[in-house]
Design an enzyme around this catalytic site. Structure first.
Site, PDB file in Angstrom:
ATOM      1  N   ASP A  15       4.591  -0.524   0.112  1.00 38.11           N
ATOM      2  CA  ASP A  15       4.970   0.830  -0.324  1.00 38.11           C
ATOM      3  C   ASP A  15       6.383   1.095   0.194  1.00 38.11           C
ATOM      4  OD1 ASP A  15       4.738   3.463  -1.419  1.00 38.11           O
ATOM      5  OD2 ASP A  15       4.051   4.251   0.504  1.00 38.11           O
ATOM      6  N   TYR A  47      11.596   5.905  -3.885  1.00 38.26           N
ATOM      7  CA  TYR A  47      11.722   5.250  -5.190  1.00 38.26           C
ATOM      8  C   TYR A  47      11.721   6.292  -6.317  1.00 38.26           C
ATOM      9  CZ  TYR A  47      10.753   0.429  -3.562  1.00 38.26           C
ATOM     10  OH  TYR A  47      10.804  -0.809  -2.983  1.00 38.26           O
ATOM     11  N   GLY A  48      11.066   7.418  -6.043  1.00 35.31           N
ATOM     12  CA  GLY A  48      10.820   8.402  -7.103  1.00 35.31           C
ATOM     13  C   GLY A  48      12.055   8.946  -7.770  1.00 35.31           C
ATOM     14  N   CYS A  79       1.866   1.727  -4.305  1.00 30.46           N
ATOM     15  CA  CYS A  79       2.878   2.723  -4.655  1.00 30.46           C
ATOM     16  C   CYS A  79       2.827   2.899  -6.168  1.00 30.46           C
ATOM     17  CB  CYS A  79       4.251   2.208  -4.222  1.00 30.46           C
ATOM     18  SG  CYS A  79       5.646   3.179  -4.815  1.00 30.46           S
ATOM     19  N   ASN A  80       2.570   4.109  -6.597  1.00 31.86           N
ATOM     20  CA  ASN A  80       2.469   4.357  -8.044  1.00 31.86           C
ATOM     21  C   ASN A  80       3.799   4.138  -8.754  1.00 31.86           C
ATOM     22  OD1 ASN A  80      -0.269   6.005  -8.861  1.00 31.86           O
ATOM     23  ND2 ASN A  80       0.284   6.268  -6.726  1.00 31.86           N
ATOM     24  N   THR A  81       4.887   4.540  -8.119  1.00 31.46           N
ATOM     25  CA  THR A  81       6.198   4.407  -8.760  1.00 31.46           C
ATOM     26  C   THR A  81       6.505   2.934  -9.009  1.00 31.46           C
ATOM     27  OG1 THR A  81       6.850   6.311  -7.413  1.00 31.46           O
ATOM     28  CG2 THR A  81       8.586   5.192  -8.637  1.00 31.46           C
ATOM     29  N   CYS A 193       0.684   9.623  -6.476  1.00 26.16           N
ATOM     30  CA  CYS A 193       1.630   9.003  -5.548  1.00 26.16           C
ATOM     31  C   CYS A 193       0.822   8.758  -4.286  1.00 26.16           C
ATOM     32  CB  CYS A 193       2.789   9.962  -5.271  1.00 26.16           C
ATOM     33  SG  CYS A 193       3.836   9.457  -3.876  1.00 26.16           S
ATOM     34  N   THR A 194       0.931   7.567  -3.743  1.00 25.94           N
ATOM     35  CA  THR A 194       0.050   7.233  -2.613  1.00 25.94           C
ATOM     36  C   THR A 194       0.356   8.066  -1.360  1.00 25.94           C
ATOM     37  OG1 THR A 194       1.512   5.355  -2.136  1.00 25.94           O
ATOM     38  CG2 THR A 194      -0.529   4.902  -3.358  1.00 25.94           C
ATOM     39  N   HIS A 195       1.533   8.687  -1.318  1.00 28.10           N
ATOM     40  CA  HIS A 195       1.827   9.575  -0.185  1.00 28.10           C
ATOM     41  C   HIS A 195       0.991  10.865  -0.233  1.00 28.10           C
ATOM     42  CE1 HIS A 195       5.452   7.194   0.642  1.00 28.10           C
ATOM     43  NE2 HIS A 195       5.620   7.901   1.748  1.00 28.10           N
TER      44      HIS A 195
HETATM   45  N1  DGL Z   1       4.342   6.222  -2.402  1.00 26.71           N
HETATM   46  C1  DGL Z   1       5.126   6.089  -3.593  1.00 26.71           C
HETATM   47  C2  DGL Z   1       4.286   6.305  -4.827  1.00 26.71           C
HETATM   48  O1  DGL Z   1       3.088   6.112  -4.789  1.00 26.71           O
HETATM   49  C3  DGL Z   1       6.415   6.810  -3.792  1.00 26.71           C
HETATM   50  C4  DGL Z   1       7.208   7.436  -2.744  1.00 26.71           C
HETATM   51  C5  DGL Z   1       8.678   7.297  -3.072  1.00 26.71           C
HETATM   52  O2  DGL Z   1       9.204   8.077  -3.886  1.00 26.71           O
HETATM   53  O3  DGL Z   1       9.261   6.365  -2.509  1.00 26.71           O
HETATM   54  O4  DGL Z   1       4.782   6.621  -5.876  1.00 26.71           O
END
Ligand code: DGL
Length: 268
Positions: A15, A47-48, A79-81, A193-195
């Site tokens: 992630d 990443y978003g 990480c979804n992104t 988003c996993t966060h």
């Molecule tokens: N944890 C990441 C997700 O699931 C994204 C966080 C980020 O923007 O880096 O999308």
């Protein structure tokens, strides 16, 4: 094939930051003996707000190098992104099984009574064709309201380091979805988003008891168990976190990592 896997080969969870810990927590329940390397691309967080090309380049490059260094038996892009952008590309170039993390639209559509569903993700995730495909396949006839909550990533990082979360700011970040609860009967929110599951308590307070929050961590952990089925696990050294930036590795974070069984941190 499974008998040939080295029992000490790790599962690599990837992630940008602490989001993947929500997957690791579930993974510990199903595979407590599995050696894990948790990789955080803190140098690339978030990443978003990046372009598809930037995310794809980082994810493919880093996972390629990490595969060579750590010889994982499986990789989870927690990480979804990263998953919605680069899962296909990574699978094309790496031989190791790759488990992705994509918005839990299917289970959300199955439980929503009103058929009005929020998808709360990063800016990059909610615009992905991958999400269009999930919507077409699993939420046909439902109404999906996609909303980006970029500040939630920082809030989750802060919360895990013991900082207090300002509920009013959080409420402001999701106000579009709160309006949809009032006006359109929205009853389910996908934490895409996993966060974001790290803020579940706060989000539950804000959305109230009539809105269900759905995320994929449990299903992803089960999927990792499926791709490693029949393999032996032997943890020869303590699990660790590797990070592309040292700056993020403050003592408050290290303390939390030990709760997830990550005993040490190292640079990558
Ligand atoms: N944890 C990441 C997700 O699931 C994204 C966080 C980020 O923007 O880096 O999308």
């Amino acid at each position: 094939m499974s008998h040939s896997v080295d029992p000490s080969a790790p599962i690599l969870l990837f992630d940008t930051g602490v989001g993947g810990l929500t997957v690791l927590e579930e993974l510990r329940k199903v595979l407590p003996k599995a050696p894990v390397i948790y990789a955080a691309d803190y140098a690339g967080l978030p990443y978003g707000t990046k372009t598809e090309a930037e995310v794809a380049a980082r994810v493919c490059g880093l996972l390629g190098r990490m595969s060579e260094r750590f010889h994982p038996r499986a990789i989870c892009i927690a990480c979804n992104t990263a998953s919605t952008i680069a899962l296909g590309m990574v699978r094309d170039v790496l031989e190791v099984p790759i488990v992705g993390t994509v918005p839990a639209i299917k289970p959300a559509a199955a439980i929503s009574k009103s058929g009005v569903i929020g998808v709360l993700g990063t800016e990059a995730t909610i615009r992905q064709p991958y999400v269009d495909r999930l919507e077409a396949e699993f939420a046909n006839g439902k109404r999906l309201i996609r909303h980006a909550g970029p500040e939630l990533v920082d809030m989750a990082e802060a919360k895990l380091r013991g900082h207090w979360i300002d509920l009013e700011s959080l409420r402001g970040e999701v106000s579009v979805l709160l309006d949809a609860v009032e006006n359109d009967g929205l009853d389910t929110v996908v934490l895409a988003c996993t966060h974001f599951p790290l803020l579940e308590d706060e989000l539950l307070q804000i959305f109230g008891p009539d809105v269900r929050l759905v995320h994929g961590a449990e299903g992803i952990a089960r999927q990792i168990a499926t791709v490693t089925k029949g393999q032996e696990f032997l943890r020869k050294e303590p699990d660790r976190l590797v990070s592309t930036s040292q700056d993020a590795l403050d003592p408050s974070l290290r303390k939390v990592l030990t709760r997830y069984g990550l005993e040490s941190v190292a640079a990558f």
